[in-house]
Design a protein around this motif. Sequence first.
Motif, PDB file in Angstrom:
ATOM      1  N   GLY A   1       0.818  -1.213   0.000  1.00 50.03           N
ATOM      2  CA  GLY A   1       0.000   0.000   0.000  1.00 50.03           C
ATOM      3  C   GLY A   1       0.850   1.260   0.000  1.00 50.03           C
ATOM      4  O   GLY A   1       1.537   1.558   0.979  1.00 50.03           O
TER       5      GLY A   1
ATOM      6  N   GLY B   1       0.084   4.331   3.972  1.00 52.02           N
ATOM      7  CA  GLY B   1      -0.458   3.100   3.440  1.00 52.02           C
ATOM      8  C   GLY B   1      -0.732   2.126   4.575  1.00 52.02           C
ATOM      9  O   GLY B   1      -0.004   2.085   5.569  1.00 52.02           O
TER      10      GLY B   1
ATOM     11  N   ASN C   1      -5.032   7.842   1.588  1.00 50.82           N
ATOM     12  CA  ASN C   1      -5.656   8.991   0.924  1.00 50.82           C
ATOM     13  C   ASN C   1      -4.675  10.151   0.797  1.00 50.82           C
ATOM     14  O   ASN C   1      -3.768  10.307   1.609  1.00 50.82           O
ATOM     15  CB  ASN C   1      -6.883   9.474   1.704  1.00 50.82           C
ATOM     16  CG  ASN C   1      -8.027   8.484   1.667  1.00 50.82           C
ATOM     17  OD1 ASN C   1      -8.202   7.768   0.683  1.00 50.82           O
ATOM     18  ND2 ASN C   1      -8.810   8.441   2.733  1.00 50.82           N
TER      19      ASN C   1
ATOM     20  N   ASP D   1      -2.093  -3.587   2.129  1.00 49.00           N
ATOM     21  CA  ASP D   1      -2.031  -3.419   0.689  1.00 49.00           C
ATOM     22  C   ASP D   1      -2.953  -2.320   0.183  1.00 49.00           C
ATOM     23  O   ASP D   1      -3.220  -2.213  -1.015  1.00 49.00           O
ATOM     24  CB  ASP D   1      -2.387  -4.737  -0.006  1.00 49.00           C
ATOM     25  CG  ASP D   1      -1.322  -5.801   0.191  1.00 49.00           C
ATOM     26  OD1 ASP D   1      -0.177  -5.433   0.513  1.00 49.00           O
ATOM     27  OD2 ASP D   1      -1.639  -6.988   0.029  1.00 49.00           O
ATOM     28  N   THR D   2      -3.447  -1.497   1.098  1.00 53.86           N
ATOM     29  CA  THR D   2      -4.360  -0.413   0.731  1.00 53.86           C
ATOM     30  C   THR D   2      -3.631   0.924   0.745  1.00 53.86           C
ATOM     31  O   THR D   2      -2.968   1.268   1.730  1.00 53.86           O
ATOM     32  CB  THR D   2      -5.548  -0.350   1.716  1.00 53.86           C
ATOM     33  OG1 THR D   2      -6.226  -1.597   1.712  1.00 53.86           O
ATOM     34  CG2 THR D   2      -6.514   0.764   1.312  1.00 53.86           C
TER      35      THR D   2
END
Length: 221
Positions: A181, A195, A202, A198-199
């Motif tokens: 991420g 991060g 913003n 794995d995201t």
Amino acid sequence: TAKYYDGATSSTPTTSSVGSVASTGTVDGDYTYYKWTTVATDHTFTTDIAQDYEYLVVAGGGGAGDWGGGGGGGGYRAATGFAVAATTITGITVGYSGQAHGNATAGTRGGDSVFSTITSTGGGGGNSDSGASASGTGGSGGGGTYYTSSGSLKTGWAGNTPSTSPVQGYAGGNGQSGANGGAGGGGAAGVGANGVGDTGGNGGAGINNDITGSVVGYSGG
């Protein structure tokens, strides 16, 4: 006060511009604005009366890195009371957007925007999973990420570079060790988010401004 009065005179300035003015108009029935959005370095503005101006100068945003961090928002500078003589201002510049890259390549920084003595710095490029951006600092910083090729962690880049007061932007977020991420790029009002797993994080928040009579958001990560 009885028997006395205070007299004053007013003048309407004659103004003109050269270059691609995206729009011009009147706000609140009293104030005329000019808005340049075409990427160029040769816009001009001419006035025949010295007066104070409100300005908004926004730089180009940075590009995101491949499998990596988001690009930083372009530097945001806005204020009132900016003195302009009866003169022609040359070299008004609208900065270009930085490039987002694939093929394991980091993003590039956006271009600076300039009005008279006011310069807003382009947003920093985001890191990729294979290396750091060569231009990650900027008005707002590019986001960090995890280097899958080297197993190292890269933090986000600094914003408000070079330093201005008030600040023109904030840092990018940090990558996370051992995860894919990428972090968000910084924005005019806040840092980019880290991060998580794995995201991706913003981007940092931008700032609303109503200089053209309508509220519009600028310089988000």
